[in-house]
Design a protein around this motif. Structure first.
Motif, mmCIF file in Angstrom:
data_model
loop_
_atom_site.group_PDB
_atom_site.id
_atom_site.type_symbol
_atom_site.label_atom_id
_atom_site.label_comp_id
_atom_site.label_asym_id
_atom_site.label_seq_id
_atom_site.Cartn_x
_atom_site.Cartn_y
_atom_site.Cartn_z
ATOM 1 N N ILE A 34 -4.141 14.785 33.697
ATOM 2 C CA ILE A 34 -3.762 14.858 32.286
ATOM 3 C C ILE A 34 -2.792 16.020 32.144
ATOM 4 O O ILE A 34 -3.123 17.158 32.485
ATOM 5 C CB ILE A 34 -5.001 15.093 31.397
ATOM 6 N N GLY A 35 -1.579 15.729 31.678
ATOM 7 C CA GLY A 35 -0.581 16.781 31.553
ATOM 8 C C GLY A 35 0.475 16.447 30.522
ATOM 9 O O GLY A 35 0.406 15.407 29.870
ATOM 10 N N ILE A 36 1.452 17.337 30.389
ATOM 11 C CA ILE A 36 2.565 17.104 29.472
ATOM 12 C C ILE A 36 3.875 17.229 30.234
ATOM 13 O O ILE A 36 3.960 17.918 31.245
ATOM 14 C CB ILE A 36 2.551 18.085 28.272
ATOM 15 N N THR A 37 4.868 16.526 29.735
ATOM 16 C CA THR A 37 6.190 16.558 30.352
ATOM 17 C C THR A 37 7.228 16.029 29.367
ATOM 18 O O THR A 37 6.890 15.327 28.418
ATOM 19 C CB THR A 37 6.214 15.699 31.636
ATOM 20 N N THR A 71 -1.573 21.667 22.604
ATOM 21 C CA THR A 71 -2.858 21.710 21.898
ATOM 22 C C THR A 71 -3.729 20.534 22.320
ATOM 23 O O THR A 71 -4.909 20.712 22.641
ATOM 24 C CB THR A 71 -2.636 21.681 20.366
ATOM 25 N N LEU A 72 -3.147 19.338 22.322
ATOM 26 C CA LEU A 72 -3.910 18.142 22.708
ATOM 27 C C LEU A 72 -4.286 18.180 24.190
ATOM 28 O O LEU A 72 -5.413 17.835 24.558
ATOM 29 C CB LEU A 72 -3.115 16.877 22.383
ATOM 30 N N GLU A 73 -3.363 18.608 25.030
ATOM 31 C CA GLU A 73 -3.651 18.713 26.457
ATOM 32 C C GLU A 73 -4.828 19.670 26.681
ATOM 33 O O GLU A 73 -5.770 19.361 27.426
ATOM 34 C CB GLU A 73 -2.419 19.211 27.214
ATOM 35 N N SER A 74 -4.810 20.819 26.029
ATOM 36 C CA SER A 74 -5.902 21.793 26.161
ATOM 37 C C SER A 74 -7.220 21.216 25.657
ATOM 38 O O SER A 74 -8.272 21.440 26.261
ATOM 39 C CB SER A 74 -5.572 23.064 25.374
ATOM 40 N N GLN A 75 -7.151 20.471 24.563
ATOM 41 C CA GLN A 75 -8.352 19.842 24.005
ATOM 42 C C GLN A 75 -8.981 18.903 25.035
ATOM 43 O O GLN A 75 -10.183 18.941 25.269
ATOM 44 C CB GLN A 75 -7.979 19.071 22.737
ATOM 45 N N TRP A 76 -8.159 18.078 25.688
ATOM 46 C CA TRP A 76 -8.697 17.117 26.653
ATOM 47 C C TRP A 76 -9.108 17.794 27.947
ATOM 48 O O TRP A 76 -10.082 17.394 28.571
ATOM 49 C CB TRP A 76 -7.722 15.975 26.878
ATOM 50 N N HIS A 77 -8.415 18.843 28.341
ATOM 51 C CA HIS A 77 -8.831 19.602 29.519
ATOM 52 C C HIS A 77 -10.203 20.234 29.277
ATOM 53 O O HIS A 77 -11.050 20.222 30.172
ATOM 54 C CB HIS A 77 -7.803 20.675 29.865
ATOM 55 N N ARG A 78 -10.414 20.785 28.072
ATOM 56 C CA ARG A 78 -11.731 21.359 27.746
ATOM 57 C C ARG A 78 -12.800 20.270 27.717
ATOM 58 O O ARG A 78 -13.913 20.471 28.203
ATOM 59 C CB ARG A 78 -11.686 22.090 26.403
#
Length: 151
Positions: A34-37, A71-78
């Motif tokens: 799960i990441g951003i790009t 923000t969303l990436e951090s939410q899903w990582h948590r």
């Protein structure tokens, strides 16, 4: 079931992606990334390097800007933290990850319904249902045998 990398936008917006491998029947397999790009196709190519299995993009969500993407990436990582393997890789069922991401997306943008439709969340939700139904059917019908290509 995965997004065709040739059809992914090359240079517009910021995307939150879900990448995973797939099995012989093209079913999505754990682990997931799960990441951003800004460029999903290039990111897939970069992540593919050194992998022993063929990877594909299961979902690529368009975000309005990098701050929201983070923000969303951090939410899903948590959310998946107890399943973290290393970095952005998680030992999570890809279908479950996609369902959780769709729910999180709907919750985050609940006051902006046109944005939910813009990123085609209903499409990803249907895809997750179809993949789960196929997996359940396949598991229940052990007499279903994969067809192998003749050499």
């Amino acid at each position: 079931m995965a997004v065709n990398p040739d059809l992914l936008p090359k240079d517009s917006g910021v995307y939150l992606y879900l990448i995973c491998g797939h099995g012989r029947e093209h079913e999505p397999l754990s682990p997931v990334k799960i990441g951003i790009t800004a460029n999903v196709a290039a990111r897939l190519a970069s992540v593919q390097t050194g992998q022993h299995t063929r990877l594909s993009v299961l979902a690529a969500f368009t975000t309005p800007n990098r701050d929201i993407a983070r923000t969303l990436e951090s939410q899903w990582h948590r959310h998946f933290a107890k399943h973290r393997l290393e970095g952005e890789w998680f030992d999570v069922d890809p279908i479950t990850a996609l369902e959780v991401m769709c729910l999180g997306w709907r919750h985050y943008f609940q006051n902006v319904p046109e944005f939910i439709n813009f990123v085609d969340i209903p499409f990803y939700e249907r895809e997750a249902k179809v993949m789960r139904a196929w997996r359940e059917y396949y598991a229940a019908n052990s007499n279903v045998v994969s067809i192998k290509k003749a050499d």
